[in-house]
Design a protein around this motif. Sequence first.
Motif, short mmCIF file in Angstrom:
data_model
loop_
_atom_site.label_atom_id
_atom_site.label_comp_id
_atom_site.label_asym_id
_atom_site.label_seq_id
_atom_site.Cartn_x
_atom_site.Cartn_y
_atom_site.Cartn_z
N ILE A 117 0.88 -1.18 0.00
CA ILE A 117 0.00 0.00 0.00
C ILE A 117 0.91 1.22 0.00
O ILE A 117 1.68 1.43 0.93
CB ILE A 117 -0.93 0.02 1.23
CG1 ILE A 117 -1.80 -1.24 1.26
CG2 ILE A 117 -1.80 1.27 1.23
CD1 ILE A 117 -2.67 -1.35 2.49
N LYS A 121 -1.41 6.52 -0.75
CA LYS A 121 -2.73 6.01 -0.38
C LYS A 121 -2.93 6.06 1.13
O LYS A 121 -4.03 6.35 1.62
CB LYS A 121 -2.87 4.56 -0.87
CG LYS A 121 -3.03 4.43 -2.39
CD LYS A 121 -3.24 2.99 -2.79
CE LYS A 121 -3.44 2.87 -4.30
NZ LYS A 121 -3.64 1.46 -4.72
N GLN A 124 -3.68 9.59 2.02
CA GLN A 124 -5.04 9.94 1.61
C GLN A 124 -6.07 9.37 2.59
O GLN A 124 -7.06 10.04 2.93
CB GLN A 124 -5.32 9.38 0.20
CG GLN A 124 -6.68 9.77 -0.37
CD GLN A 124 -6.84 11.27 -0.52
OE1 GLN A 124 -5.91 11.96 -0.93
NE2 GLN A 124 -8.03 11.78 -0.19
N TYR A 125 -5.82 8.16 3.07
CA TYR A 125 -6.72 7.56 4.05
C TYR A 125 -6.73 8.37 5.34
O TYR A 125 -7.80 8.62 5.92
CB TYR A 125 -6.29 6.12 4.33
CG TYR A 125 -7.09 5.45 5.40
CD1 TYR A 125 -8.38 4.98 5.18
CD2 TYR A 125 -6.56 5.31 6.69
CE1 TYR A 125 -9.13 4.38 6.19
CE2 TYR A 125 -7.30 4.71 7.72
CZ TYR A 125 -8.57 4.25 7.45
OH TYR A 125 -9.29 3.68 8.44
#
Length: 381
Positions: A117, A121, A124-125
């Motif tokens: 991951i 990302k 962003q999470y």
Amino acid sequence: MTSQTEPFYKKLSLNLISLALLGAALYIGQGILVPLFFAILLATLLLPVTNFLQRIRFPKVPAIILAIFISLALIAGVIYLLSTQVANFLEDSDAIKTRLNSLIHSLQGWINTTFHISTGKQNQYLKDTAENMKDSGAGIVGQTVVNITEALSYVVFLPVYTFLLLFYKDLIKRFIVSVFESTKEENVVDILHESRTIGQHYILGLLTDMTLVFALNSVGFLILGIKYPIFLALVGALLNLVPYIGMLVANVFCMLITLITSENLSDVVWVAVILAIVQFIDNNFMMPLIVGNRVRINALVTIVGVIIGGALCGISGMFLAIPGIAVLKVIFDRVESLKPWGMLLGDDTDNKESKIAAAVTGKASKVPKAPKVAAPKPSKD
């Protein structure tokens, strides 16, 4: 056969309905009842002090006020010690923030390598999570206001309730005896006496145990040489007052702070070892010796009671669950129709399985030891 089973179902239904109404009353009226219950515990603890002051010719009202003042001063001292330790902790906030960012970057790199991951990302999470928290900010602020209001109500009502309970203790005792006039007066007085003794032993035992746990944690952390040893030892001792959940939270909190503030990861392991050793000594030696276990509550009932107390009244309910169950058992054991419930709450077996359950659950059966008395006579207490 129907005539024989009908009274049983009627009795069981009445008992279950009574327990359900009691739970509903606690949930709905917790803002009023929980401070009152804490005041009852504090009043039972201060009762010997006020009696002593009155025996040395103190008037009743000044004796009560002086006892309450001493207790509030001790509580204020603990709060002051904790606040100073928190202030020392916050002084290093910049260094802690830098160390925390470094750990987060290392964690993100491990997640990227292990789970593929990307860091983008993950960021962003985290950003989406922060946005969701902003959207629910009003609810968080509202809950914070509610918590602050509850804390202020404790500060205001706890000493007031305690004073009134101590002032009107004789009137309350006569009222309870009169309500249960169909029962033998000696039996009612016996229940009141043992319930009061349980409250006194429980609070005194917890305070003594908290002091010893704090001392052991402090010595271990000072020998280890980690940062903020007194702060972590005090937090661990205070959280240890909450059965089960407090012990877990204390371990996680102390290990997390050590991870953030220490460059040596082995310190985290040693903190966990020290906390485990202190917890083992506390569960198997200090609590049984200090608090005692004359009124034994089995592990299953204690765990379920703590969970129900937390669901009904939060952390305060968890703390009050054990003395509440102990007082209920005292009542159940002395009321003929409720003796099966007292048997259900009890842990009278001394077999190996019972001892293993008590050791595993820690505070499962550590309910205060009340001295056995022979039909106490009504007294001024």
